[in-house]
Motif scaffolding. Structure first.
Motif, PDB file in Angstrom:
ATOM      1  N   GLY A  44      35.330   9.183   9.328  1.00  0.00           N
ATOM      2  CA  GLY A  44      34.870   9.051   7.952  1.00  0.00           C
ATOM      3  C   GLY A  44      36.021   8.983   6.975  1.00  0.00           C
ATOM      4  O   GLY A  44      37.142   8.571   7.303  1.00  0.00           O
ATOM      5  N   ALA A  45      35.771   9.423   5.727  1.00  0.00           N
ATOM      6  CA  ALA A  45      36.772   9.355   4.659  1.00  0.00           C
ATOM      7  C   ALA A  45      37.868  10.381   4.910  1.00  0.00           C
ATOM      8  O   ALA A  45      37.598  11.509   5.316  1.00  0.00           O
TER       9      ALA A  45
ATOM     10  N   THR B 267      41.584  13.929   0.480  1.00  0.00           N
ATOM     11  CA  THR B 267      42.069  13.478  -0.832  1.00  0.00           C
ATOM     12  C   THR B 267      42.665  14.663  -1.574  1.00  0.00           C
ATOM     13  O   THR B 267      42.519  15.833  -1.176  1.00  0.00           O
TER      14      THR B 267
ATOM     15  N   SER C  79      45.235  14.673   8.057  1.00  0.00           N
ATOM     16  CA  SER C  79      44.389  13.495   7.858  1.00  0.00           C
ATOM     17  C   SER C  79      45.267  12.264   7.843  1.00  0.00           C
ATOM     18  O   SER C  79      46.508  12.354   7.743  1.00  0.00           O
TER      19      SER C  79
ATOM     20  N   SER D 143      45.627  10.464   5.512  1.00  0.00           N
ATOM     21  CA  SER D 143      46.176  10.393   4.160  1.00  0.00           C
ATOM     22  C   SER D 143      47.187  11.496   3.883  1.00  0.00           C
ATOM     23  O   SER D 143      47.741  11.566   2.794  1.00  0.00           O
TER      24      SER D 143
ATOM     25  N   ALA E 250      39.637  10.417  11.233  1.00  0.00           N
ATOM     26  CA  ALA E 250      40.237  10.417   9.907  1.00  0.00           C
ATOM     27  C   ALA E 250      40.879  11.759   9.584  1.00  0.00           C
ATOM     28  O   ALA E 250      41.899  11.807   8.883  1.00  0.00           O
ATOM     29  N   THR E 251      40.281  12.840  10.076  1.00  0.00           N
ATOM     30  CA  THR E 251      40.746  14.180   9.702  1.00  0.00           C
ATOM     31  C   THR E 251      40.577  15.101  10.895  1.00  0.00           C
ATOM     32  O   THR E 251      39.640  14.947  11.688  1.00  0.00           O
TER      33      THR E 251
ATOM     34  N   THR F 156      26.361  14.294  -1.410  1.00  0.00           N
ATOM     35  CA  THR F 156      26.690  14.915  -0.135  1.00  0.00           C
ATOM     36  C   THR F 156      25.818  16.134   0.072  1.00  0.00           C
ATOM     37  O   THR F 156      25.238  16.688  -0.859  1.00  0.00           O
TER      38      THR F 156
ATOM     39  N   ALA G 165      32.089  13.749   4.948  1.00  0.00           N
ATOM     40  CA  ALA G 165      33.142  12.724   5.028  1.00  0.00           C
ATOM     41  C   ALA G 165      32.620  11.444   5.655  1.00  0.00           C
ATOM     42  O   ALA G 165      33.035  10.340   5.289  1.00  0.00           O
TER      43      ALA G 165
END
Length: 992
Positions: A79-80, A83, A125, A127, A176-177, A103, A57
């Motif tokens: 990080g990301a 999703t 997260s 998101s 982020a998560t 990755t 991530a």
């Protein structure tokens, strides 16, 4: 999908439930697969898998935080964010959202590791979030007919991670998560935290995308100091690593054996890492595992850690067997020497895998490959400043910077002196680096042309080696030595070293001698090592030890007879000997004789030598064995000096150590050798052979004088006193005293030999001198000649031999046969023999007495004996004389049966035996008032008798009974004492 269900969790659940409903087998497959991952593939890998997902991530600069909140483990990462594809990957056991190779991870199923500690995992997260639940999954599956039956069979076990539910929670600020895992009651939170703490430093090395891991109040942070060095700072210590990273692309051929999704990961990367101490020195690993890039269970024994994108099996514990795996491992092997080259030269061998048993198949491949690559790559520091491959290198057996400096341009590929140290030995042995010991060093410098000063420096560098290694000392004896005449010769031995302080200047001596082979070292190269290795200072002693000078002396007589002027050599050698000890080979020195010729020094007599009075004149002079020294030459030099080189005055002694065979230069030495060897084979050959020269040159009438010379000289006297000496043996047989050899005579005081041998006439020699010359002083048979002579004397009717003397002579003859001194087959049997009565009779009528009871029926003049049966070997005497034994003539019978009794019951026998300490025989005796035996000539009365069956008979008299008792008791020597005791069985009888 609604505002709460941001990732379509409901649709994912619906699809899974439909598949389960339509195929209950699918439910069982999912449950089994997840159970396999939870119990096998991903157990004990919780932090590793979550850290790897965090690294995926983050991409770079990622932070991972681990904390506990009310027994809930929370793992947050930067990080990301999560999703929809990520959620789908989490909820799938056979697919991953990580389809591309950018990755590190390739298996979304790694999230199954959370099931080792938790039944209700959540992922929240920025998101959105999802949750998984054992209870809710079980409830949903129970509503489906097929899965409900399977659920009952599985006792409620369900695939937890197949059904996601949306969750409305937020990750902590800055992250982020976050994965939230309520721990099951049996999970030990402290042990889990301790395990995470141990794994954190290695994860920061394995996952470059992460730069920091926080666990509770502790934190670890990786700092990349440069491209090659990494430091992981922790709460307790900082771990330093030297790394080498490389990347590449796999070929289509290498990817062909992988699955469709795995073939998307075309890029490979390899990192080699070795721990460093605070000073930057490597700390080789003893045992590790392959990291791909996180730990697998492939055990390795390499000194450095390997982190490589090797395809692994689904459980991430083992390397997958594939062409891609082989290719990546090959790339790793190829770049290992680069890691080694980043270390200081003195530390590089620490990264060589040493010999040992591999810990796994992968370990075996890597060890073999790494060492093969290290052998051909140029990374070892050579003495000339370049890098060289091990297979092209050489290392000295000894640590010597001075020696390396001298040889660096002589030996191609010679490594620096430091690498000769013992700590590098095992590594260099594995790499097949050739070690150069003393022999190889000598070979390398042989044939070199260097200034004498260079050779001096070489000897100086080799001196410590010579002192520490006895083998090297032997090999260095072949070192080249530059000579004063400009030549360089191989071999130190026989080289002479200048000795300027000597009283006798060797150079002056050498200038008078035209001798090839004398080698003098150049003064600038003269070093103490050369003397230790066998070179000699050029003084008188050393010149005399020079083989070339010895060879010149040995050939001097033949040179003289070829017309060469050898007198300067003789004079030079005598000058040297005057200041040194003599040598054995000096006897070969050519000296002028009285006839104008040159003879060996040990073949020349002094003009006034005592031997001139005893040698036969025919043996002295031209063409004779000996000559007399030229008087003028003799007057020039001291007599003692001439005698020291072998010139003769008296008899000379010759000594040979450890002889292997007879020295045939001495008269009859072969016969003496054979006789002694036969007499004492276990002690043969002797430790030394001692002889006296020129005994065979003594005139026949001069032996008394010669013997006086021999006993007056301490050296020849010692030779005569040697046990079984050759000189004594020879003189006893071949010297002449009053016309006969010495062994023909007896000493005047040797009365026991009277009758057999005549006393030696008066010749002016004492008894000891006569004994040394071989005149007999006792009855002894040394060889077959002695035996033959004694038999002849015994059979001579003109000799008055006493009975006791004859008995002892026969006993000596029997002993000589029994002991192997005399072989009867080598002698002719005598025609006449001497009996126990003293009479000389023909051998046609005589017998040898071997059974004493037979004497009662035999005629004494016909009986030959050597004493009692226990004193001599009758069979040996019978064989020597070629006579039958008396027992062979025993065909006689006892006339009357008598009365048989046990020995214990015979009156006076037990008491007589007790007084003498003899055991009473256990057998029987047949007693007679008058014992008679029947012979061919009629009946004869005897005192006792033994039949051929062994049955004993005796008269009831002390005389007969005592003999039978002594014979039965094995105490024949006590027969007379038994006779007295049987007549008067009192203790006082023994005292009279």
């Amino acid at each position: 999908m609604n505002d709460t269900d941001l990732f379509g969790a409901a649709e994912l659940r619906q699809a899974v439930l439909q598949s389960w409903e339509s195929s209950p087998t699918r439910f069982r497959e999912d449950a089994n697969a997840e159970e396999d991952l939870r119990l096998g593939g991903y157990r004990d890998r919780l932090l590793v898998e979550l850290a790897q997902n965090a690294a995926d991530a983050a991409g770079a600069g990622g932070v991972l935080r681990v904390e506990f909140v009310d027994r809930e483990l929370r793992v947050a990462n930067t990080g990301a964010p999560l999703t929809a594809d990520g959620v789908a990957g989490l909820a799938s056991l056979r697919a991953s959202a990580k389809r591309e190779g950018a990755t590190i991870g390739r298996f979304g199923v790694g999230f199954a590791a959370v099931l080792a500690v938790c039944d209700e995992p959540r992922v929240v997260s920025t998101s959105g979030g999802v949750a998984f639940s054992t209870d809710r999954t079980r409830e949903a599956a129970a509503k489906l007919p097929g899965p409900a039956e399977e659920l009952a069979a599985r006792k409620g076990s369900v695939p937890v991670l197949r059904l996601p539910w949306p969750v409305d929670e937020e990750p902590p600020e800055g992250f982020a998560t976050e994965v939230r895992l309520p721990l099951r009651p049996e999970v030990d939170a402290d042990a889990l935290l301790a395990a995470f703490t141990d794994q954190a430093p290695d994860l920061l090395l394995a996952l470059p995308a992460l730069t920091e891991i926080r666990i509770g109040e502790q934190a670890w942070r990786r700092v990349d100091q440069d491209a090659d060095r990494v430091v992981v700072h922790g709460p307790v210590r900082s771990d330093r690593w030297l790394v080498h990273r490389t990347v590449g692309t796999l070929s289509e051929a290498a990817l062909a054996g992988l699955g469709v999704e795995a073939r998307h990961a075309t890029h490979w990367h390899v990192t080699w890492a070795v721990p460093l101490d605070e000073n930057g020195s490597p700390i080789p690993l003893a045992e590790d595992v392959l990291h791909a890039p996180t730990p697998t269970e492939e055990r390795l024994s390499l000194p450095a850690r390997l982190l490589a994108s090797v395809p692994v099996e689904p459980d991430r514990r083992r390397v997958a067997s594939s062409s891609a795996s082989d290719a990546v491992l090959t790339f790793a092997v190829e770049c290992y020497p680069t890691l080694v080259g980043k270390l200081a030269p003195e530390h590089r061998t620490m990264l060589v895998p040493l010999a040992g048993f591999p810990l796994s198949d992968v370990d075996e491949k890597l060890r073999q490959g790494v060492n093969d690559r290290l052998r051909v790559a140029s990374w070892l520091p050579a003495a000339n400043g370049r890098l060289v491959a091990p297979l092209e290198s050489r290392v000295l057996e000894y640590v010597s910077p001075e020696l390396v400096e001298l040889l660096r341009d002589v030996i191609p590929g010679l490594l620096t002196a430091d690498l000769a140290d013992a700590r590098h030995r095992r590594s260099l042995h594995v790499l097949e680096v050739r070690r150069l010991g003393a022999a190889e060093i000598v070979q390398a410098v042989t044939g070199l042309q260097r200034p004498p000063s260079w050779w001096y420096r070489l000897y100086d560098a080799l001196t410590p080696v010579e002192g520490a290694d006895p083998v090297a000392r032997e090999e260095f004896g072949a070192l080249p030595v530059p000579l004063a005449d400009g030549r360089t010769v191989s071999g130190v031995r026989d080289v002479l070293l200048s000795h300027r302080d000597a009283d006798l200047d060797p150079a002056a001596v050498l200038s008078t001698l035209d001798i090839s082979g004398l080698r003098i070292a150049h003064p600038e190269a003269t070093h103490p090592l050369l003397e230790k290795l066998g070179a000699h200072p050029a003084g008188p002693e050393e010149l005399l030890d020079a083989p070339s000078l010895a060879e010149a002396v040995r050939s001097s007589v033949s040179d003289a007879r070829s017309g060469a002027d050898v007198q300067p050599l003789a004079e030079a050698v005598l000058r040297l000997v005057a200041s040194a000890r003599p040598r054995d080979w000096l006897g070969a020195l050519a000296l002028p004789d009285a006839d104008g010729d040159f003879r060996r020094a040990d073949e020349i007599l002094l003009p006034d030598a005592a031997l001139l009075d005893v040698f036969d004149p025919d043996y002295i002079g031209e063409n004779a064995p000996l000559a007399v020294l030229d008087e003028d030459f003799a007057a020039t030099w001291p007599a003692d000096l001439l005698l020291s080189i072998g010139v003769l005055d008296g008899f000379a002694v010759h000594v040979e150590e450890d002889p292997a065979e007879a020295d045939e230069t001495f008269s009859d030495a072969r016969q003496w050798w054979a006789e002694q060897e036969a007499a004492q084979p276990e002690n043969w050959p002797p430790a030394r052979f001692v002889a006296i020269r020129d005994l065979d040159l003594v005139a026949d009438d001069a032996w008394p004088t010669a013997i006086r010379l021999l006993v007056q000289n301490p050296e020849t006297l010692r030779a005569l006193r040697e046990p079984q000496s050759y000189p004594t043996w020879w003189i006893a047989r071949y010297a002449l005293l009053a016309g006969n050899p010495p062994r023909h005579w007896r000493l005047p005081g040797a009365e026991e030999l009277a009758g057999l041998y005549d006393a030696v006439p008066e010749i002016g020699l004492g008894s000891e001198d006569l004994r040394l010359a071989g005149v007999r002083g006792e009855l002894r048979i040394a060889d077959a000649d002695d035996a033959s002579d004694l038999l002849e004397r015994l059979g001579d009717p003109n000799r008055a031999v006493r009975a006791g003397t004859a008995l002892r002579a026969h006993q000596a003859l029997a002993d000589a046969v029994a002991c192997g001194v005399v072989d009867p087959a080598e002698l002719d049997p005598p025609d006449m023999v001497r009996s126990v009565s003293g009479a000389v009779v023909s051998t046609g009528r005589a017998v040898v007495l071997d059974e004493p009871w037979m004497l009662s029926v035999l005629e004494a003049p016909l009986v030959i004996a050597g004493g009692s049966p226990d004193q001599f070997d009758a069979e040996a005497l019978g064989e020597l004389l070629d006579l039958p034994l008396a027992s062979e003539e025993n065909t006689m019978q006892v006339v009357d049966p008598g009365r048989t009794q046990r020995w214990l019951d015979v009156a006076r026998v037990p008491s007589a035996c007790e007084l003498l300490g003899i055991t009473v025989p256990s057998g029987e005796i047949t007693l007679h008032e008058a014992l008679r035996v029947r012979t061919s000539a009629g009946e004869r009365r005897v005192h006792w008798w033994v039949e051929s069956t062994g049955k004993l008979h005796a008269e009831r008299t002390p005389d007969g009974l005592s003999r039978a008792l002594a014979w039965a008791a094995g105490a024949w020597h006590e027969r007379f004492a038994l006779a007295a005791l049987l007549a008067d069985p009192e203790a006082t009888t023994l005292l009279r």
